[in-house]
Design a protein around this motif. Structure first.
Motif, PDB file in Angstrom:
ATOM      1  N   ILE A  59       0.915  -1.278   0.027  1.00 34.01           N
ATOM      2  CA  ILE A  59      -0.094  -0.097  -0.204  1.00 34.01           C
ATOM      3  C   ILE A  59       0.903   1.391   0.148  1.00 34.01           C
ATOM      4  O   ILE A  59       2.068   1.172   0.721  1.00 34.01           O
ATOM      5  CB  ILE A  59      -1.026   0.029   1.209  1.00 34.01           C
ATOM      6  N   ASN A  60       0.662   2.285  -0.920  1.00 33.66           N
ATOM      7  CA  ASN A  60       1.458   3.381  -0.887  1.00 33.66           C
ATOM      8  C   ASN A  60       0.436   4.684  -0.786  1.00 33.66           C
ATOM      9  O   ASN A  60      -0.214   4.868  -2.027  1.00 33.66           O
ATOM     10  CB  ASN A  60       2.291   3.490  -2.056  1.00 33.66           C
ATOM     11  N   LEU A  61       0.108   5.371   0.186  1.00 41.12           N
ATOM     12  CA  LEU A  61      -0.732   6.482   0.276  1.00 41.12           C
ATOM     13  C   LEU A  61      -0.182   7.710   0.744  1.00 41.12           C
ATOM     14  O   LEU A  61       0.818   7.722   1.856  1.00 41.12           O
ATOM     15  CB  LEU A  61      -1.814   6.115   1.158  1.00 41.12           C
ATOM     16  N   ASP A  62      -0.543   8.750   0.200  1.00 46.44           N
ATOM     17  CA  ASP A  62      -0.247  10.146   0.910  1.00 46.44           C
ATOM     18  C   ASP A  62      -1.526  10.606   1.331  1.00 46.44           C
ATOM     19  O   ASP A  62      -2.542  10.565   0.814  1.00 46.44           O
ATOM     20  CB  ASP A  62       0.127  11.153  -0.648  1.00 46.44           C
ATOM     21  N   ALA A  63      -1.608  10.771   2.541  1.00 51.36           N
ATOM     22  CA  ALA A  63      -2.782  11.127   3.527  1.00 51.36           C
ATOM     23  C   ALA A  63      -2.319  12.336   4.413  1.00 51.36           C
ATOM     24  O   ALA A  63      -1.396  12.491   4.862  1.00 51.36           O
ATOM     25  CB  ALA A  63      -3.303   9.860   4.119  1.00 51.36           C
ATOM     26  N   LYS A  64      -3.591  13.083   4.561  1.00 51.46           N
ATOM     27  CA  LYS A  64      -3.726  14.001   5.675  1.00 51.46           C
ATOM     28  C   LYS A  64      -3.410  13.155   6.826  1.00 51.46           C
ATOM     29  O   LYS A  64      -2.596  13.793   7.771  1.00 51.46           O
ATOM     30  CB  LYS A  64      -4.799  14.892   5.576  1.00 51.46           C
ATOM     31  N   SER A  65      -4.091  12.165   7.075  1.00 54.38           N
ATOM     32  CA  SER A  65      -3.810  11.297   8.404  1.00 54.38           C
ATOM     33  C   SER A  65      -3.776   9.996   8.091  1.00 54.38           C
ATOM     34  O   SER A  65      -4.288   9.628   7.218  1.00 54.38           O
ATOM     35  CB  SER A  65      -5.017  11.636   9.311  1.00 54.38           C
ATOM     36  N   GLY A  66      -3.398   9.157   8.949  1.00 51.53           N
ATOM     37  CA  GLY A  66      -3.179   7.649   8.556  1.00 51.53           C
ATOM     38  C   GLY A  66      -4.222   6.732   8.891  1.00 51.53           C
ATOM     39  O   GLY A  66      -5.423   7.207   8.842  1.00 51.53           O
ATOM     40  N   PHE A  67      -3.854   5.348   9.205  1.00 51.91           N
ATOM     41  CA  PHE A  67      -4.765   4.630   9.456  1.00 51.91           C
ATOM     42  C   PHE A  67      -5.032   4.642  11.226  1.00 51.91           C
ATOM     43  O   PHE A  67      -4.447   5.069  11.987  1.00 51.91           O
ATOM     44  CB  PHE A  67      -3.960   3.078   9.632  1.00 51.91           C
ATOM     45  N   ASN A  68      -6.562   4.396  11.291  1.00 54.81           N
ATOM     46  CA  ASN A  68      -7.173   4.464  12.623  1.00 54.81           C
ATOM     47  C   ASN A  68      -7.722   3.395  12.873  1.00 54.81           C
ATOM     48  O   ASN A  68      -8.945   3.110  12.317  1.00 54.81           O
ATOM     49  CB  ASN A  68      -7.888   5.814  12.892  1.00 54.81           C
TER      50      ASN A  68
END
Length: 533
Positions: free
Chosen positions: A413-422
């Motif tokens: 998985i490769n993600l650019d995100a404001k926030s991550g996994f919760n």
């Protein structure tokens, strides 16, 4: 006669026979086409064509089936009811415009509305217990849904009930209601655009669909359904519940090469709601969803929240979500019951996702704790791989205290995100080769998780005030193959009195100022197996 002349005669005779057979074949095939213009339809929309279309279908049925053909032009029609062995062929340049006169969709028929079995307005295309049916072509079908949307949006509780609502009340006195029966009691249920019920061997191919009054393509209790190269456009705003493709309680469904932009979810897998869904107990199973693009919509591919009859054996692959609110969303709540399991999601690209890339939420509706029973939903055995994108939040996994989400994996998985996994209230969660570059907060936040495996998880945008991994009340975690990027302040933060059995192995922590930060409420030591630097 010379040998040459004999061969020439044989050749001429053979050619005549082939021509005759071809002519007979063409003639026979032509007889299987029923042009609606020959049954009184007008292709300038000057006359309602409902009766002419019905007559063409009836004529085909008398011959054992055939193709009801719409040549180029504009047709105005009411509902179209298909029978077995009927193909609707809408040619390039042909447009079917469905009347927005509600009376045209009477008498009411057996239907299903948001997972509840009812008798209501006829769908625009409808079939009941039919087989070998199809809607094909390069033409357009337009549901003219605005009047339906406006009626629902403008309805106020307590106002005088319309004749349609009174008819609904009369026909649905004894229906089994869901936990929240507000929609049913309102008694004005917009029809789906295409709803085939208890049917099999279905094809919907090539057509463009727009302005659906309600859910757009909605087979119910059907088997062997193929939806291919269909384009669906419903307005993004002020067009409530205009989902794209919603196969509910079906078996062996193939959705491919579709392009969807709608006012709700793009593709949704469902199997009934609450008590009514559990009573029918017909699962959604053996679905493949592939090679599709989704633009506007609340979710790209969604499972639930109506999943009371179970959902299992679903694959979602090779899709692009660009502009949906969420990517993959699986949702349910206490009261639904049912199991969602054996789900595979792979090769997905996401862009401009307003909320989460991935959602698994067992508290879609806020409810109070209750003991495990048939009302308790369950998510398990769900696997995500080869996903890339730019999103607001990487993922939100939220189980129930009494029924944690179980056996979920994330790989490549490769993600650019404001926030991550919760992640909260979950068991057996694994990450393998996962990169989450966040703007705020940790890449992975986990709370009340048992058996957590983290293998080669990193961020290339480490934050000075946040760890990469933030684990609270996590039991039995194994973290290995970590190689934090330069500038990582803290890689792993542990907190919570129930945090225990944390093991590390084969990690390269040279670029982390603080490899592991253990808060005072964590009583156990971290176990280092080997290879950490």
């Amino acid at each position: 006669m010379t040998k040459h002349k004999k061969n020439k005669m044989k050749y001429i005779l053979k050619s005549l026979i082939v021509a005759l057979l071809t002519s007979l074949s063409i003639s026979a095939n032509a007889q299987n086409y029923y042009n609606v213009l020959n049954y009184g339809a007008k292709n300038d929309s000057s006359k309602l064509a409902t009766t002419a279309i019905k007559n063409a279908i009836d004529a085909a049925v008398k011959k054992g089936g055939g193709t009801v053909y719409f040549p180029a032009g504009k047709y105005l029609t009411g509902p179209i009811h298909l029978k077995s062995n009927i193909t609707i062929l809408i040619d390039a340049g042909a447009e079917l415009h469905f009347s927005d006169d509600f009376d045209q969709y009477l008498p009411m028929v057996k239907s299903r509305y948001e997972g509840v079995d009812v008798t209501s307005f006829s769908p625009l295309f409808y079939a009941y217990k039919a087989e070998n049916i199809a809607i094909k072509g390069r033409g357009i079908i337009d549901g003219h849904g605005k009047k339906w949307w406006d009626f629902v949006e403008g309805y106020k509780e307590g106002q005088t009930r319309s004749k349609w609502q009174l008819k609904f009340d009369e026909l649905n006195k004894d229906i089994l209601l869901p936990d929240d029966p507000k929609q049913m009691k309102r008694g004005f249920l917009r029809p789906p655009f295409i709803q085939f019920m208890y049917s099999k061997n279905i094809q919907i191919e090539g057509i463009t669909i727009r302005n659906s009054p309600f859910w757009t393509v909605n087979p119910e209790f059907c088997e062997n359904v193929k939806i291919h190269a269909v384009t669906i456009f419903n307005p993004h705003k002020n067009a409530p519940n205009t989902d794209g493709i919603n196969p509910e309680s079906c078996k062996n469904v193939h959705i491919s090469d579709c392009h969807i932009s709608v006012g709700d979810d793009c593709i949704t897998v469902k199997s009934g709601k609450d008590g009514p869904g559990r009573k029918m107990a017909v699962p959604a199973e053996n679905y493949t969803i592939t090679n599709c693009t989704m633009l506007s919509g609340h979710g790209g591919v969604v499972i639930g929240s109506e999943m009371s009859g179970d959902v299992r054996k679903i694959t979602i692959s090779n899709c692009v979500f660009d502009g949906t609110d969420r990517g993959i969303r699986i949702k349910s709540a206490r009261g639904r019951g049912g199991i969602v399991e054996e789900i595979r999601v792979s090769n997905i690209v996401m862009k401009n996702i307003r909320d989460q890339a991935i959602v698994l939420d067992l508290q879609y509706a806020k409810t109070n704790f209750e003991p495990v029973s048939e009302r308790t939903p369950r998510f398990r055995n769900i696997h995500f791989s080869n996903i890339t994108g730019q999103v607001n939040q990487a993922a939100y996994l939220n189980g129930l205290e009494e029924m944690p989400i179980e056996n979920i994996t994330f790989s490549d998985i490769n993600l650019d995100a404001k926030s991550g996994f919760n992640i909260s209230s979950a068991n057996r969660i694994e990450f393998h080769n996962v990169q989450i570059n966040t703007e705020i907060g940790a890449s992975i936040i986990a709370s009340k998780v048992n058996n957590l495996t983290i293998d080669n998880v990193k961020s290339y945008t480490p934050l000075a005030i946040s760890p990469i991994l933030d684990l609270k009340n996590v039991n039995d975690a194994f973290i290995y193959n970590s190689n934090p990027f330069t500038g990582t302040a803290t890689y792993l933060r542990l907190s919570g009195t129930d945090t225990k059995n944390i093991s590390l192995g084969n990690n390269n922590f040279r670029n982390a100022k603080v490899p592991v930060k253990k808060e005072a409420d964590v009583k156990e030591e971290v176990t280092v197996i080997s290879g950490d630097k």
